[in-house]
Design an enzyme around this catalytic site. Structure first.
Site, PDB file in Angstrom:
ATOM      1  N   LYS A 153       0.942  -1.281  -0.052  1.00 45.95           N
ATOM      2  CA  LYS A 153      -0.016   0.199   0.111  1.00 45.95           C
ATOM      3  C   LYS A 153       0.775   1.386  -0.096  1.00 45.95           C
ATOM      4  O   LYS A 153       0.349   2.098   0.777  1.00 45.95           O
ATOM      5  CB  LYS A 153      -0.975  -0.138   0.976  1.00 45.95           C
ATOM      6  CG  LYS A 153      -1.801  -1.413   1.408  1.00 45.95           C
ATOM      7  CD  LYS A 153      -2.625  -1.207   2.493  1.00 45.95           C
ATOM      8  CE  LYS A 153      -3.120  -2.451   2.889  1.00 45.95           C
ATOM      9  NZ  LYS A 153      -4.343  -2.741   4.057  1.00 45.95           N
TER      10      LYS A 153
ATOM     11  N   ASP B 287      -7.039  -6.681   9.834  1.00 43.02           N
ATOM     12  CA  ASP B 287      -8.411  -6.404   9.918  1.00 43.02           C
ATOM     13  C   ASP B 287      -9.360  -7.337   9.808  1.00 43.02           C
ATOM     14  O   ASP B 287     -10.403  -6.928  10.340  1.00 43.02           O
ATOM     15  CB  ASP B 287      -8.534  -5.178   8.742  1.00 43.02           C
ATOM     16  CG  ASP B 287      -8.023  -5.746   7.452  1.00 43.02           C
ATOM     17  OD1 ASP B 287      -7.418  -6.813   7.264  1.00 43.02           O
ATOM     18  OD2 ASP B 287      -8.001  -4.894   6.224  1.00 43.02           O
TER      19      ASP B 287
END
Length: 453
Positions: free
Chosen positions: A159, A195
């Protein structure tokens, strides 16, 4: 116009490559099941594509967690700090989002953790808990090898991050050191998680049947509750029968296991990506790639003269110009209504599109999103069959599941067809999953230490 209308059957025919039959889905399930076993096995883990990382989380929330807890949710260009107050009948949560400047994303690990620690201290001041000693759950959504509940080694940055001195190191220690360097706040980091795990924990607090966590957003991943006896690498606390496993199933197919259902569009997306040959299943499912798969199909059909009278546009031919949100918008139109589709095509410089073109564009979107939903469903059905429990709730988060108008329905239908008879399941949208989940992991850890369990 008559000729244009006749192109739709031909486009449907071309789109058949995006259809995965139930027979093929069952073959995918068989291969994924083997990949999960390899990930859990002592002798096979090192070579396994689907890593099945141990999370060291062995207890789900039981509703008896009490107190104030902090959570830190780091998973992209900004991060969130939360404070959660759990009482007998209430759940109070406040949070704030902090940006991570580009120079910190690409700077040193020390600078990154110092920046996070400064934001944590400011947040505690704002919420009048600066003097208190609080437990914190840390959601860290990058590939992580966990060695314990509070120890996680960063495998690689993704990312857009490239902070030096962090890969191969324990990120919890990095944050602890930054908090110690400040010396002004007292924070106990009770757990690190990703997550997917946060989503499961958050949903399990409301629904005790929740034993699978799923992300279908920018990326795709799943975690589930496994019997400790099946986790050959586990050397933690004996006596607990369950352990949460982070599958990292986005990498399924990196060894060629999905090649028999991949298309020229998948190959093109992969070759043009920043990580060719990696995260193969994720590239067929997730929001980061879905729009691009549609665009590549539209480009092909335009060049074949089947779409837009053979006349494309600069934007259509530009990589990344067809956003995944367009897929959701186009499929949100009622059958026979092309209002959103027309707006999208106008944005792309294709205002010359006919109604027949719009019907074709919608069909391409449906084929790509249906395939994604069916691949996710095959994965969830594999986990449900492996767990073999009478009723399991799947907690789900992520932009694709949340915003696509038909994803939920497509998943319910397909999982029902693929799951073993007699096994019941339901799908639950996570409300604010990973942040709340992190605080709940901290709360469960504190509940155990207070109870001496």
């Amino acid at each position: 116009m008559g000729i244009v209308v006749n192109n739709l059957p031909r486009i449907r025919e071309e789109c058949e490559v995006l259809h995965i039959s139930d027979r093929q889905l069952r073959e995918i399930m068989k291969r994924l099941h083997q990949a999960l076993l390899d990930g859990l096995g002592k002798d096979t883990h090192a070579k396994s594509i689907v890593k099945c990382w141990l999370t060291y989380i062995q207890d789900l929330p039981n509703g008896k967690e009490r107190g104030k807890f902090l959570a830190l949710d780091l998973g992209g260009t900004n991060f969130r700090v939360l404070i959660i107050n759990l009482g007998a009948n209430h759940f109070d949560m406040q949070s704030k989002i902090y940006a991570i400047p580009n120079h910190i994303m690409t700077g040193s690990g020390v600078d990154l953790f110092d920046h996070i620690a400064e934001c944590l201290a400011n947040f505690m001041k704002e919420h009048n808990v600066y003097e208190e000693r609080l437990a914190l759950g840390f959601t860290f959504s990058f590939p992580l090898k966990q060695i314990g509940l509070t120890k996680g080694i960063l495998e690689r940055w993704t990312k857009g991050f490239s902070c030096s001195g962090v890969v191969g190191e324990d990120v919890v220690q990095g944050l602890k050191d930054a908090i110690a360097r400040r010396g002004d706040v007292q924070i106990d980091i009770c757990a690190i998680l990703n997550d997917t795990t946060g989503t499961l924990m958050s949903c399990a607090w409301k629904n005790h049947n929740c034993k699978i966590g799923l992300i279908v957003g920018t990326g795709s991943n799943a975690c589930y509750v496994e019997k400790t006896e099946n986790c050959e690498l586990f050397d933690g606390e004996p006596g607990k029968e369950n352990l949460l496993i982070n599958t990292e199933w986005g990498a399924f197919g990196d060894d060629g296991a999905l090649d028999f259902v991949r298309t020229e569009f998948d190959n093109e997306v992969d070759v043009s990506s920043i990580n060719p040959g990696k995260q193969v299943q994720e590239k067929m499912i997730s929001g980061m790639y879905m729009g691009e798969l549609v665009r590549l199909a539209l480009v092909k059909f335009t060049r074949m003269g089947l779409l837009f009278g053979g006349q494309g546009s600069d934007l259509l031919f530009q990589r990344g110009s067809f956003y995944t949100k367009y897929v959701s918008e186009i499929e949100s139109d009622k059958q026979g209504d092309f209002t959103s589709c027309m707006e999208v095509l106008e944005e792309l410089g294709l205002s010359h599109a006919t109604e027949a073109d719009m019907a074709a564009v919608r069909h391409v979107c449906e084929c790509v999103s249906r395939r994604a939903a069916h691949l996710v469903s095959a994965g969830i059905a594999t986990l449900l069959n492996k767990m073999d429990e009478p009723k399991v709730t799947v907690g789900i988060d992520g932009s694709v599941y949340r915003f696509h108008p038909h994803f939920h329905t497509l998943m319910c239908e397909k999982i029902s067809q693929l799951v073993r008879p007699g096994l019941q399941f339901d799908l639950m949208l996570s409300e604010d999953g990973s942040g709340r989940g992190a605080a709940l992991v901290a709360a469960v850890a504190c509940r155990q230490s207070q109870q001496g369990v």
